[in-house]
Design a protein around this motif. Structure first.
Motif, PDB file in Angstrom:
ATOM      1  N   GLY A  31       0.406  -0.233   4.271  1.00 59.02           N
ATOM      2  CA  GLY A  31      -0.078  -1.315   3.411  1.00 59.02           C
ATOM      3  C   GLY A  31       0.916  -1.636   2.309  1.00 59.02           C
ATOM      4  O   GLY A  31       1.176  -2.808   2.004  1.00 59.02           O
ATOM      5  N   TYR A  32       1.467  -0.601   1.717  1.00 59.03           N
ATOM      6  CA  TYR A  32       2.490  -0.771   0.675  1.00 59.03           C
ATOM      7  C   TYR A  32       3.664  -1.587   1.231  1.00 59.03           C
ATOM      8  O   TYR A  32       4.134  -2.532   0.599  1.00 59.03           O
ATOM      9  CB  TYR A  32       2.945   0.617   0.214  1.00 59.03           C
ATOM     10  CG  TYR A  32       4.031   0.642  -0.821  1.00 59.03           C
ATOM     11  CD1 TYR A  32       3.730   0.517  -2.176  1.00 59.03           C
ATOM     12  CD2 TYR A  32       5.360   0.826  -0.455  1.00 59.03           C
ATOM     13  CE1 TYR A  32       4.721   0.565  -3.136  1.00 59.03           C
ATOM     14  CE2 TYR A  32       6.356   0.877  -1.405  1.00 59.03           C
ATOM     15  CZ  TYR A  32       6.038   0.746  -2.746  1.00 59.03           C
ATOM     16  OH  TYR A  32       7.029   0.789  -3.693  1.00 59.03           O
ATOM     17  N   LEU A  34       3.680  -3.543   3.983  1.00 55.23           N
ATOM     18  CA  LEU A  34       3.257  -4.886   4.412  1.00 55.23           C
ATOM     19  C   LEU A  34       3.221  -5.867   3.240  1.00 55.23           C
ATOM     20  O   LEU A  34       3.575  -7.034   3.385  1.00 55.23           O
ATOM     21  CB  LEU A  34       1.874  -4.835   5.061  1.00 55.23           C
ATOM     22  CG  LEU A  34       1.822  -4.370   6.504  1.00 55.23           C
ATOM     23  CD1 LEU A  34       0.386  -4.066   6.921  1.00 55.23           C
ATOM     24  CD2 LEU A  34       2.458  -5.399   7.430  1.00 55.23           C
ATOM     25  N   ARG A  35       2.811  -5.377   2.076  1.00 52.80           N
ATOM     26  CA  ARG A  35       2.729  -6.246   0.903  1.00 52.80           C
ATOM     27  C   ARG A  35       4.105  -6.577   0.324  1.00 52.80           C
ATOM     28  O   ARG A  35       4.232  -7.464  -0.510  1.00 52.80           O
ATOM     29  CB  ARG A  35       1.854  -5.590  -0.172  1.00 52.80           C
ATOM     30  CG  ARG A  35       0.376  -5.581   0.190  1.00 52.80           C
ATOM     31  CD  ARG A  35      -0.489  -5.009  -0.925  1.00 52.80           C
ATOM     32  NE  ARG A  35      -0.312  -3.585  -1.140  1.00 52.80           N
ATOM     33  CZ  ARG A  35      -0.904  -2.631  -0.428  1.00 52.80           C
ATOM     34  NH1 ARG A  35      -1.696  -2.952   0.583  1.00 52.80           N
ATOM     35  NH2 ARG A  35      -0.703  -1.366  -0.712  1.00 52.80           N
ATOM     36  N   ARG A  36       5.132  -5.909   0.803  1.00 59.14           N
ATOM     37  CA  ARG A  36       6.456  -6.094   0.217  1.00 59.14           C
ATOM     38  C   ARG A  36       7.512  -6.571   1.215  1.00 59.14           C
ATOM     39  O   ARG A  36       8.686  -6.620   0.897  1.00 59.14           O
ATOM     40  CB  ARG A  36       6.911  -4.781  -0.416  1.00 59.14           C
ATOM     41  CG  ARG A  36       6.142  -4.466  -1.678  1.00 59.14           C
ATOM     42  CD  ARG A  36       6.252  -3.013  -2.084  1.00 59.14           C
ATOM     43  NE  ARG A  36       5.587  -2.775  -3.349  1.00 59.14           N
ATOM     44  CZ  ARG A  36       4.264  -2.631  -3.488  1.00 59.14           C
ATOM     45  NH1 ARG A  36       3.485  -2.727  -2.428  1.00 59.14           N
ATOM     46  NH2 ARG A  36       3.737  -2.414  -4.674  1.00 59.14           N
TER      47      ARG A  36
END
Length: 192
Positions: A31-32, A34-36
């Motif tokens: 998730g970390y 994917l958001r970046r």
């Protein structure tokens, strides 16, 4: 012969610990990432590189709840490397686009003749020229790849460039006295 030193973490324990760390943190680290990143494939690459680092440095991964924080730190550095690579690729693409746009206006060389001239070279000549021009390797690095000396690379490259120049002249591509684009020059100012 000295006595064998026992591994404090047998392979099964090591693998089991890594798997526990992976299962407990995979979703959060993905998730970390994917958001970046721009797309899921880039995020998957960041995840893989993060956990590869964790596997290699498993003894450095904290044993308490701080493992996730340690992984975030690794993922942050992996992302920084990823973004630097993207910026380099974007800059190279922009530079190439500019060169192609400005180079197309120069009547000295017919770009349509470059491909056939290049393909007319031997496989060995093409490999040398692409290792320099496309891969950006220097003489020492090419020597390692080819398993020969730096001097042999220097001589072979000089000959390959000469044969390529002659092939371009035969293809009526115009004079070849102009310098090659920056990407095709030998790095570090080395000369054939």
């Amino acid at each position: 012969m000295p006595p064998a030193v026992e591994d404090p973490h047998p392979p099964d324990d090591r693998r089991r610990r890594f798997e526990e760390i992976y299962e407990a943190n995979r979703v959060q680290i993905l998730g970390y990432a994917l958001r970046r990143t721009a797309d899921a494939q880039d995020a998957a690459d960041v995840l893989a590189e993060t956990f590869l680092t964790a596997w290699r440095r498993l003894d450095d991964v904290p044993r308490d709840g701080a493992a996730r924080l340690w992984l975030y730190g690794v993922a942050r550095r992996v992302l920084a490397n990823h973004h630097r690579g993207e910026r380099r690729r974007s800059a190279l693409a922009a530079d190439l686009g500019l060169r192609l746009r400005t180079g197309a206006a120069e009547p000295e060389r017919n770009l349509a003749d470059v491909g056939p001239a290049f393909r007319s070279l031997s496989e060995a000549d093409r490999e040398l020229l692409t290792l320099v021009g496309w891969e950006g390797l220097d003489h020492g690095e090419i020597a390692t790849v080819l398993g020969c000396s730096r001097n042999a690379v220097r001589i072979r490259l000089h000959r390959a460039r000469r044969r390529f120049a002659r092939a371009l002249e035969r293809a009526n591509a115009g004079p070849v006295g102009r310098p090659l684009p920056t990407a095709a020059r030998i790095p570090n100012g080395e000369h054939p």
